[in-house]
Enzyme design. Structure first.
Site, PDB file in Angstrom:
ATOM      1  N   ASP A  16     -20.447  53.094  15.636  1.00  0.00           N
ATOM      2  CA  ASP A  16     -21.044  53.246  16.837  1.00  0.00           C
ATOM      3  C   ASP A  16     -22.242  52.641  16.744  1.00  0.00           C
ATOM      4  OD1 ASP A  16     -21.294  53.557  19.627  1.00  0.00           O
ATOM      5  OD2 ASP A  16     -22.247  55.610  19.816  1.00  0.00           O
ATOM      6  N   ASN A  64     -12.757  53.668  26.172  1.00  0.00           N
ATOM      7  CA  ASN A  64     -13.255  52.314  26.064  1.00  0.00           C
ATOM      8  C   ASN A  64     -12.875  51.115  26.875  1.00  0.00           C
ATOM      9  OD1 ASN A  64     -13.876  53.050  22.570  1.00  0.00           O
ATOM     10  ND2 ASN A  64     -15.680  53.116  24.369  1.00  0.00           N
TER      11      ASN A  64
HETATM   12  C1  IPE Z   1     -17.402  56.506  20.809  1.00  0.00           C
HETATM   13  O1  IPE Z   1     -18.280  55.283  20.848  1.00  0.00           O
HETATM   14  C2  IPE Z   1     -15.889  55.806  20.843  1.00  0.00           C
HETATM   15  C3  IPE Z   1     -16.242  54.419  18.985  1.00  0.00           C
HETATM   16  C4  IPE Z   1     -16.542  54.280  18.113  1.00  0.00           C
HETATM   17  C5  IPE Z   1     -14.665  54.240  19.498  1.00  0.00           C
HETATM   18  P1  IPE Z   1     -18.241  55.561  22.531  1.00  0.00           P
HETATM   19  O2  IPE Z   1     -19.947  53.893  22.691  1.00  0.00           O
HETATM   20  O3  IPE Z   1     -17.477  54.434  23.364  1.00  0.00           O
HETATM   21  O4  IPE Z   1     -19.309  56.700  23.036  1.00  0.00           O
HETATM   22  P2  IPE Z   1     -20.453  56.877  24.503  1.00  0.00           P
HETATM   23  O5  IPE Z   1     -19.782  56.277  25.381  1.00  0.00           O
HETATM   24  O6  IPE Z   1     -21.061  56.250  23.466  1.00  0.00           O
HETATM   25  O7  IPE Z   1     -20.041  58.499  24.571  1.00  0.00           O
HETATM   26  C1  IPE Z   2     -18.841  51.097  18.769  1.00  0.00           C
HETATM   27  O1  IPE Z   2     -19.829  50.595  19.576  1.00  0.00           O
HETATM   28  C2  IPE Z   2     -17.217  50.632  19.218  1.00  0.00           C
HETATM   29  C3  IPE Z   2     -16.655  50.975  19.513  1.00  0.00           C
HETATM   30  C4  IPE Z   2     -16.550  52.005  20.829  1.00  0.00           C
HETATM   31  C5  IPE Z   2     -14.875  50.433  20.218  1.00  0.00           C
HETATM   32  P1  IPE Z   2     -20.069  49.991  21.059  1.00  0.00           P
HETATM   33  O2  IPE Z   2     -19.734  48.716  21.222  1.00  0.00           O
HETATM   34  O3  IPE Z   2     -20.240  51.523  21.441  1.00  0.00           O
HETATM   35  O4  IPE Z   2     -21.720  49.964  20.767  1.00  0.00           O
HETATM   36  P2  IPE Z   2     -22.447  50.554  21.641  1.00  0.00           P
HETATM   37  O5  IPE Z   2     -23.149  51.703  21.742  1.00  0.00           O
HETATM   38  O6  IPE Z   2     -23.020  50.000  23.435  1.00  0.00           O
HETATM   39  O7  IPE Z   2     -23.575  50.287  20.710  1.00  0.00           O
HETATM   40 MG    MG Z   3     -21.639  53.349  21.955  1.00  0.00          MG
END
Ligand code: IPE
Ligand code: IPE
Ligand code: MG
Length: 235
Positions: A16, A64
């Site tokens: 993340d 996602n």
């Molecule tokens: C969790 O991260 C999913 C992945 C890292 C693939 P998200 O960024 O989607 O989670 P939330 O929305 O902050 O809970």
């Molecule tokens: C995690 O990084 C990757 C996926 C969920 C695919 P994010 O895209 O959630 O990054 P932040 O949380 O917005 O910084």
């Molecule tokens: Mg995220």
């Protein structure tokens, strides 16, 4: 430095913070995902060197899909590209597995996933698990449907359903429970990741954004884990 006896057997990482990493640099979010993919490679090699037997990465959740289409498309393109690179791990004797609902992914991606799994199935230096279109609730629901079908066909009695049977019908069949969950980026939640398998996992959070996560950060998490006292409900 690391006590092999107290090493986690299965480490699961919620990758993340890619979007925030890019935003901080004034770049579109997809650059963060590209950078995060590089971290994934480096950390996998580091985990293997540490002697971790199973490493799972949360790459894309069932939730996602809610993101803007161009971001989802960019992530899917990265998977296509990276699956070719994941192939390199085969040369390092790493077994690759995928968990999640594949039916919503492109046919080309599904084909590549099946072929990497097949070609690496006998390797034993480490198992690398990639969670793509994965959701813990979706996974349990899928297992429930499979067992319900068996009941309908008269092959199973409802009262004979055991936790073990549910477990055997999860995507993680033959993968041991999670010992350590690592979440970078400062968030302290599971976000529907391995909710069954992490029932007794230890958690490690760090504010570092995933693209900045280094081997030394994995070391810190493993050391913290080795100092925990796991009781599993006992004393
Ligand atoms: C969790 O991260 C999913 C992945 C890292 C693939 P998200 O960024 O989607 O989670 P939330 O929305 O902050 O809970
Ligand atoms: C995690 O990084 C990757 C996926 C969920 C695919 P994010 O895209 O959630 O990054 P932040 O949380 O917005 O910084
Ligand atoms: Mg995220």
């Amino acid at each position: 430095m690391l006590d092999q006896e107290r090493m986690p057997r299965h480490v699961a990482i919620i990758m993340d913070g890619n979007g925030r990493w890019a935003k901080k640099r004034g770049m579109p979010r997809k650059f963060g995902h590209r950078e995060g993919a590089k971290t994934f490679r480096a950390i996998t090699r580091h985990a293997k060197a540490l002697g971790i037997q199973y490493i799972t990465y949360y790459a894309f959740s069932t939730e996602n899909w809610k993101r803007p289409k161009d971001e989802v498309d960019a992530i899917m393109d990265l998977f296509e590209k990276y699956l070719d690179e994941v192939r390199d791990f085969i040369e390092e004797n790493i077994r690759v597995r995928f968990i999640g609902d594949r039916t919503r992914l492109s046919e080309n991606l599904q084909r590549k996933m099946a072929s990497v799994e097949e070609d690496s199935k006998n390797f034993d230096s480490m198992t690398l698990v990639l969670a793509i279109n994965y959701g813990g609730r979706d996974e349990i629901c899928h297992a429930a449907k499979t067992l319900a079908q068996q009941v309908k066909e008269g092959k199973l009695e409802p009262e004979d359903i055991t936790m073990d049977m549910i477990e055997r019908n999860l995507y993680t069949e033959e993968i041991p429970p999670v010992d350590l969950v690592i979440r970078p980026s400062g968030e302290q939640r599971l976000s529907n990741f391995m909710i069954w398998q992490a029932a007794y996992a230890e958690f490690y959070y760090t504010n570092i954004l995933w693209p900045d996560f280094k081997g030394s950060d994995l070391d810190k998490a493993v050391i913290a884990y080795s100092e925990r006292n796991r009781r599993f409900g006992g004393v």
